[in-house]
Design an enzyme around this catalytic site. Structure first.
Site, short mmCIF file in Angstrom:
data_model
loop_
_atom_site.label_atom_id
_atom_site.label_comp_id
_atom_site.label_asym_id
_atom_site.label_seq_id
_atom_site.Cartn_x
_atom_site.Cartn_y
_atom_site.Cartn_z
N HIS A 111 -2.68 -1.03 -3.29
CA HIS A 111 -3.85 -0.18 -3.06
C HIS A 111 -3.73 1.10 -3.88
O HIS A 111 -2.89 1.96 -3.59
CB HIS A 111 -3.98 0.19 -1.58
CG HIS A 111 -4.26 -0.99 -0.71
ND1 HIS A 111 -4.02 -0.98 0.64
CD2 HIS A 111 -4.81 -2.20 -0.99
CE1 HIS A 111 -4.39 -2.15 1.17
NE2 HIS A 111 -4.85 -2.90 0.19
N ASP A 164 -4.30 -5.08 5.87
CA ASP A 164 -4.72 -5.87 4.72
C ASP A 164 -3.59 -6.79 4.27
O ASP A 164 -2.45 -6.35 4.10
CB ASP A 164 -5.13 -4.95 3.56
CG ASP A 164 -5.76 -5.72 2.41
OD1 ASP A 164 -6.37 -6.79 2.67
OD2 ASP A 164 -5.66 -5.26 1.27
N MET A 171 -0.24 1.01 5.17
CA MET A 171 -1.05 1.27 6.36
C MET A 171 -2.03 0.13 6.59
O MET A 171 -2.46 -0.53 5.65
CB MET A 171 -1.83 2.57 6.19
CG MET A 171 -0.98 3.82 6.25
SD MET A 171 -1.97 5.34 6.25
CE MET A 171 -2.30 5.52 4.51
N SER A 201 0.85 -1.18 0.00
CA SER A 201 0.00 0.00 0.00
C SER A 201 0.89 1.23 0.00
O SER A 201 1.69 1.40 -0.90
CB SER A 201 -0.95 -0.03 1.20
OG SER A 201 -1.87 1.05 1.14
N THR A 202 0.81 2.08 1.01
CA THR A 202 1.59 3.31 1.03
C THR A 202 3.09 3.00 0.96
O THR A 202 3.60 2.24 1.77
CB THR A 202 1.30 4.11 2.31
OG1 THR A 202 -0.10 4.36 2.39
CG2 THR A 202 2.05 5.42 2.32
#
Length: 348
Positions: free
Chosen positions: A195, A293, A290, A169-170
């Site tokens: 993401h 998931d 973050m 993600s991030t």
């Protein structure tokens, strides 16, 4: 977080500036210390007020957001959250911004009061981030590997996996490229859930495909059979990417469904499907991001006999997803971003 986070909002639209400021009202930890309509105004406010985080529009008159971002990262590193319009051009620029050191890109989605919902949480995460620790990539440039692969791991995979699953993600735009860019052409098929909104994932796939010529990188399509040398990225938006079939004959499927843990596509959905279809002949890698998931999905993979790797705290932009996975016992080996490619190819 004990002290309030000082935020500078930079956007050439007065409406957007006001909507962003209004969206922060529900976060008592955030203090908007200034708003600027262009980078020149922003420069003076940065010097005077020393913000903790900057939200920066990508497309502005005069000096555009990328040019300003490069100056910030080079001269006075501050966490920057890019705010971009949902256009093809905006998506391409957003990917470049992430490569250059932006903490995250937040997509503008209309001009309503909900257009910036969630931006405040990203800003709070960004306030904990130290951008000076991250390599700065000039616009149009490419990161240089922090440490080369050595020995046999640089040439071939020791274990013949049927599929490799990666979740991020991030910070994942840089991390995913760093992990796969030196994999050889005969690498196992790789499926990735990063993401991102839909336009971003298509731009991300196109960028990787141009930078990594030995691999075939594209957004995943429904019903495609996986083969060595293929890299398929879950499209952002309305579906989850899962695998069906029985290893080694595996197929990508795009399945409708509600977000899982707030995410669609979901790393957990992808990893659970890998556990069911490939099990002990698969490898799972969970990278910076973050939340949580992918943690439970990676645990399911490990319980099915898969090998698993988690990114370490020091090299993660946000040590969320890999931290939770490690706490659950889903991670077999932990490595820095520069170590993960060698760990992956050297497993035996």
């Amino acid at each position: 977080m004990k002290e309030r986070v000082k935020v500078l909002v930079v956007d050439d639209s007065r409406t957007a500036r006001e909507l962003i400021k209004r969206s922060f009202l529900k976060y008592p930890e955030i203090d908007v210390i200034g708003m600027a309509s262009n980078p020149i105004e922003a420069r003076d406010l940065i010097i005077a007020d020393q913000p903790d985080v900057i939200t920066l529009d990508i497309e502005m008159p005069g000096m555009n957001g990328l040019q300003f971002l490069e100056k910030i990262m080079r001269l006075r590193p501050i966490p920057v959250v890019m705010v971009s319009s949902m256009t093809t051009r905006g998506a391409n620029t957003a990917i470049t911004a992430l490569q250059m050191g932006a903490f995250e890109c937040f997509p503008k989605q209309g001009g309503t009061g909900e257009a910036f919902a969630g931006l405040g949480q990203i800003v709070l995460e960004a306030a904990r981030y130290q951008p000076g620790l991250r390599q700065v990539v000039p616009a149009g440039g490419r990161p240089v590997r922090m440490a080369p692969l050595t020995g046999s791991a640089a040439a071939t995979w020791r274990t013949s996996f049927d599929v490799v699953g990666i979740g991020s993600s991030t910070g994942g735009v840089e991390a995913v490229e760093e992990v796969i860019k030196d994999f050889p052409a005969n690498s196992p098929p790789i499926v990735i859930c990063q993401h991102m909104p839909s336009l971003y994932t298509s731009s991300f796939a196109a960028r990787l495909d141009s930078l990594i010529p030995q691999l075939s990188v594209a957004e995943a399509q429904d019903g495609e059979m996986l083969a060595p040398g293929m890299v398929r990225i879950a499209p952002g938006g309305e579906t989850h990417l899962v695998l069906e079939g029985h290893a080694p004959r595996l197929f990508t499927k795009l399945r409708a469904g509600e977000p899982v843990g707030g995410h669609r596509p979901s790393v957990d959905r992808l990893f659970h499907s890998i556990a069911q279809t490939a099990g002990s002949t698969s490898l799972g890698i969970i990278l910076t991001g973050m939340g949580r998931d992918g943690a439970e999905g990676l645990l399911a993979m490990r319980q099915a006999g898969a090998r698993t790797i988690g990114q370490d705290r020091a090299s993660s932009v946000v040590y969320g997803m890999p931290r939770v996975a490690a706490e659950l016992g889903a991670v077999e080996k932990v490595g820095s971003l520069m170590e993960i490619p060698g760990l992956a190819m050297g497993m035996h």
